[in-house]
Scaffold this motif. Structure first.
Motif, PDB file in Angstrom:
ATOM      1  N   THR A  29       0.829  -1.204   0.000  1.00 42.70           N
ATOM      2  CA  THR A  29       0.000   0.000   0.000  1.00 42.70           C
ATOM      3  C   THR A  29       0.862   1.251   0.000  1.00 42.70           C
ATOM      4  OG1 THR A  29      -1.685  -1.200   1.255  1.00 42.70           O
ATOM      5  CG2 THR A  29      -1.883   1.194   1.165  1.00 42.70           C
ATOM      6  N   ARG A  41       2.441   1.831  -3.427  1.00 42.73           N
ATOM      7  CA  ARG A  41       1.484   2.328  -4.426  1.00 42.73           C
ATOM      8  C   ARG A  41       1.123   3.788  -4.154  1.00 42.73           C
ATOM      9  NH1 ARG A  41       0.324  -3.140  -3.658  1.00 42.73           N
ATOM     10  NH2 ARG A  41       0.368  -4.328  -5.622  1.00 42.73           N
ATOM     11  N   TYR A  57      -4.942   5.017  -1.657  1.00 43.76           N
ATOM     12  CA  TYR A  57      -3.954   4.181  -0.969  1.00 43.76           C
ATOM     13  C   TYR A  57      -3.585   4.744   0.403  1.00 43.76           C
ATOM     14  CZ  TYR A  57      -3.395   1.548  -5.288  1.00 43.76           C
ATOM     15  OH  TYR A  57      -3.626   0.763  -6.385  1.00 43.76           O
ATOM     16  N   GLU A  69      -6.195   3.700   2.780  1.00 50.01           N
ATOM     17  CA  GLU A  69      -6.010   2.289   3.125  1.00 50.01           C
ATOM     18  C   GLU A  69      -4.869   2.131   4.128  1.00 50.01           C
ATOM     19  OE1 GLU A  69      -5.390  -0.113  -0.312  1.00 50.01           O
ATOM     20  OE2 GLU A  69      -7.321   0.399  -1.233  1.00 50.01           O
TER      21      GLU A  69
END
Length: 728
Positions: free
Chosen positions: A149, A152, A168, A171
């Motif tokens: 994560t 990204r 991201y 997240e």
């Protein structure tokens, strides 16, 4: 701490300040000392700030095992400590050394990309972000979820894909809810995106609860508070950041503080102070060898110099910024420098140079296919084209800018584009459409959470359009709210423009003392409005002329309009050109100066981009001048066209004035009698009076500048019909 074979172990006791016995004890173990230190710090934090029960978090430090080299992990850990003090170059050197030892250390690669991006090395940041993503998505990839994560998110950041990055980072914040660095990163992104400052503030408060000793959290806290116009609180946060940087013996931290202090001073419109802070930041980054950050500071310094009217000094800073930014591949700074200079030169009246810079900025943004960076120069270029007569191309670009802004959720650019399209409707005479667009925008701004754009500026635009429609009462309500908003947010220059608009509205309501009070305050603000804001000065002078004209003091009005013309010509204020000439024509007509009246009206009609409402008013003034000169045929032609246009646009006062000219002719056109023309004019005039508050209508009716209309149209000065509410 001890070593058991290949495993490093540690036992930790935590004590309360007033208790000799440990309050909690725990043990940790790891395959390396760097990971062990990280696990200890995380475990301590968890005991100080317990997890939410049932959160189901994974081991937050699992990704530290991404390298088999203890030395590489130690270097990565030291790099994070260096970045805590914003020691960019040291962090970069440490991470590059770690990657020499272990080229597949994916977390070090991602953090190198993020550090390079923060330090302004755009090309190197993108290259490393691509390598990190390849490691995560390669066939042999075996990394924890959090690492993937973070990689990204970093890749999206380096390539300015903000929607992707936000996804991201959110997240990551769910996976790492107690990591202050993660929370700071998400808060910064939300603040950058606009419209999400309140959410960003909540995140930074959480980060500060977890770690009040991280100066980066205080820096971001200050930036968010500044965006929310909480300037004093922002100053306090910067002072705390500066103190912590001093404790850490940070070389670059004070430069970052200076950069943000400059931004805070700019928000307060103290551009001289801002320039001093930007100079300090520029020198600090230069001494540290951080040329990319030096370019960013030079750009901000150029903005501050330009805002003070120091065009040569500003250009030298922009040139220096562009040179360094191009070397480092900093597309954002290159485009911002080109677009910023173009936008400010446009506001200062240097139209040809402004267009060149804005087109160059748009071209650069298109070449790298970056819609977010494209939206601002496009909307500024659209504005320039609209107000210099290239309406079709300008409106097309404004529509493109609106689509770009909405796709990227760039609320500030969206607001500017909507206002520009509304102005385009206003320019071409679609006033009802313009009102609907601005009302929708104002409604959105009022309901939005956080600080997205200046609702006061939108309300000022709304008031201007409502004023043209003769809805003085509604326009006054809008401008009162605009002024309250500007005062609350300490937006001094925007307040000046709003005060000028309210002074004109109060003058129409015969509130002479209140109108003068507004203009006095606006004039004080205008003294600071140099450089790019110089059109506020002639606006104040023009408003003084119009107020004097309304009161019937034509000589005083003439004195002010001559000064306004001189100031307007000096500043080359695009939007003021036609209104200045129209007022000059009207005043010259009252003074009996036929040649000057005709000359001023012809000049106004010849302007390339005159607002349709102003154009109708100019035709009425021209018709009066021609009638004075004995050319009744030309006067009839201009007045007839003015009446038709004004009635189509629902401009009651201009309609009444045009009808009064036609009623003065022996044989008015339109196949109407004088009585029929007079009746149309009287209906329009009464609609204008009815647009005022009920308790002010009789005072409006007694205004000296309306005496001729009242007489020609045979309007009863105490007509009960004028006390009805306006309809339609």
């Amino acid at each position: 701490m001890w070593k058991d074979g290949e495993i490093y172990r540690a036992s930790v006791d935590l004590y309360d300040a007033h208790n000799p016995e440990p309050q909690t004890s725990f043990a940790v173990d790891s395959g390396g000392t760097a990971a062990l230190v990280d696990l200890i710090s995380t475990a301590i934090r968890k005991r100080l700030v317990p997890d939410d029960p049932g959160s189901g978090r994974n081991d937050p430090r699992a990704e530290q095992l991404a390298s088999s080299s203890d030395k590489a992990r130690i270097l990565e850990f030291e790099a994070r400590q260096a970045m805590r003090a914003l020691q960019y170059q040291r962090a970069i050197d440490l991470l590059e050394e770690a990657l020499e030892i272990d080229p597949r250390f994916v977390l070090a690669r991602a953090r190198l990309a993020r550090t390079l991006h923060a330090a302004g090395y755009g090309t190197r940041a993108r290259d490393n972000a691509v390598l990190a993503l390849q490691l995560v998505e390669g066939p042999l990839a075996d990394v924890p979820q959090q690492t993937g994560t973070e990689v990204r998110a970093t890749h999206a950041r380096a390539h300015d894909r903000l929607d992707e990055e936000e996804k991201y980072r959110r997240e990551l914040a769910e996976q790492e809810p107690d990591d202050p660095a993660v929370l700071i990163g998400l808060a910064q992104l939300l603040r950058d995106r606009g419209g999400k400052a309140e959410e960003a503030l909540a995140l930074i408060h959480r980060a500060l609860e977890l770690d009040r000793r991280d100066p980066r959290a205080h820096l971001e806290h200050a930036s968010i508070l500044a965006q929310l116009s909480r300037h004093d609180d922002a100053s306090a946060a910067l002072a705390m950041a500066e103190s912590l940087f001093e404790e850490l013996d940070s070389g670059q931290g004070p430069s970052e503080v200076a950069l943000r202090r400059g931004g805070l001073a700019s928000r307060r419109r103290d551009f001289a102070e801002a320039a001093r802070h930007y100079e300090q930041a520029t020198e600090g980054f230069r001494d540290a060898g951080l040329t990319a950050l030096e370019a960013r500071a030079e750009l901000a310094w150029g903005d501050a110099e330009l805002a003070q009217g120091h065009l040569d000094a500003a250009k030298s800073h922009y040139d220096a910024s562009l040179t360094e930014a191009r070397k480092a591949g900093l597309h954002r700074i290159v485009i911002r420098a080109l677009g910023g200079l173009g936008g400010q030169l446009y506001a200062a009246g240097s139209l040809e140079s402004a267009e060149q810079y804005l087109r160059a900025a748009s071209r650069e943004a298109r070449e790298i296919d970056n819609p977010r960076l494209l939206s601002t120069p496009v909307v500024n270029l659209a504005s320039l084209l609209l107000y210099t007569g290239r309406v079709s191309e300008g409106r097309g670009l404004a529509e493109e800018a609106l689509n770009l802004a909405r796709d990227r959720q760039h609320r500030g650019a969206e607001t500017h584009a909507v206002l520009l399209l509304a102005d385009s409707d206003f320019l071409e005479g679609r006033l009802r459409s313009a009102v609907a667009s601005v009302r929708e925008l104002v409604s959105f701004q009022r309901s939005a959470v956080g600080s997205i754009a200046n609702v006061g500026w939108s309300l000022t635009s709304l008031a201007e359009i409502l004023d043209a429609l003769g809805q003085t009462r509604e326009a006054t309500l809008a401008i009162d709210e605009a002024i309250s908003s500007h005062r609350e947010r300490d937006e001094r220059i925007d307040l000046g423009y709003a005060l000028v608009q309210r002074a004109l509205l109060r003058g129409q309501l015969a509130l002479w003392d209140e109108a003068q009070e507004d203009l006095r305050e606006a004039a004080e603000i205008a003294q600071d409005a140099v450089g790019l804001l110089s059109d506020l000065v002639p606006r104040v002078a023009l408003a003084q002329a119009r107020l004097s004209f309304m009161k019937g003091d034509v000589n005083e009005a003439d004195r002010h309009v001559r000064r306004a013309l001189e100031l307007g010509g000096r500043s080359r204020a695009v939007r003021l050109a036609a209104p200045l000439l129209i007022s000059s024509c009207e005043i010259a007509h009252q003074l009996g100066d036929k040649q000057r009246a005709t000359r001023a009206c012809r000049a106004a009609l010849a302007k390339p981009a005159v607002f349709a409402s102003d154009l109708a008013r100019a035709r009425v003034a021209m018709a009066r001048a021609m009638l004075d000169a004995g050319d009744s045929v030309s006067a009839a032609r201009e007045a007839r066209r003015a009446l038709e246009d004004a009635e189509r646009m629902e401009l009651p006062l201009t309609s009444a004035a045009a009808a009064a000219v036609l009623a003065s002719l022996d044989s008015p056109p339109l196949n109407l009698s004088q009585d029929q023309v007079r009746q149309r004019g009287r209906a329009a005039f009464e609609k204008y009076i009815a647009g005022a508050p009920a308790d002010r209508r009789q005072d409006v009716l007694q205004r000296p500048d309306l005496a001729e209309l009242v007489e020609i149209l045979e309007v009863p000065r105490d007509s009960a019909d004028l006390l009805v509410e306006a309809t339609g």
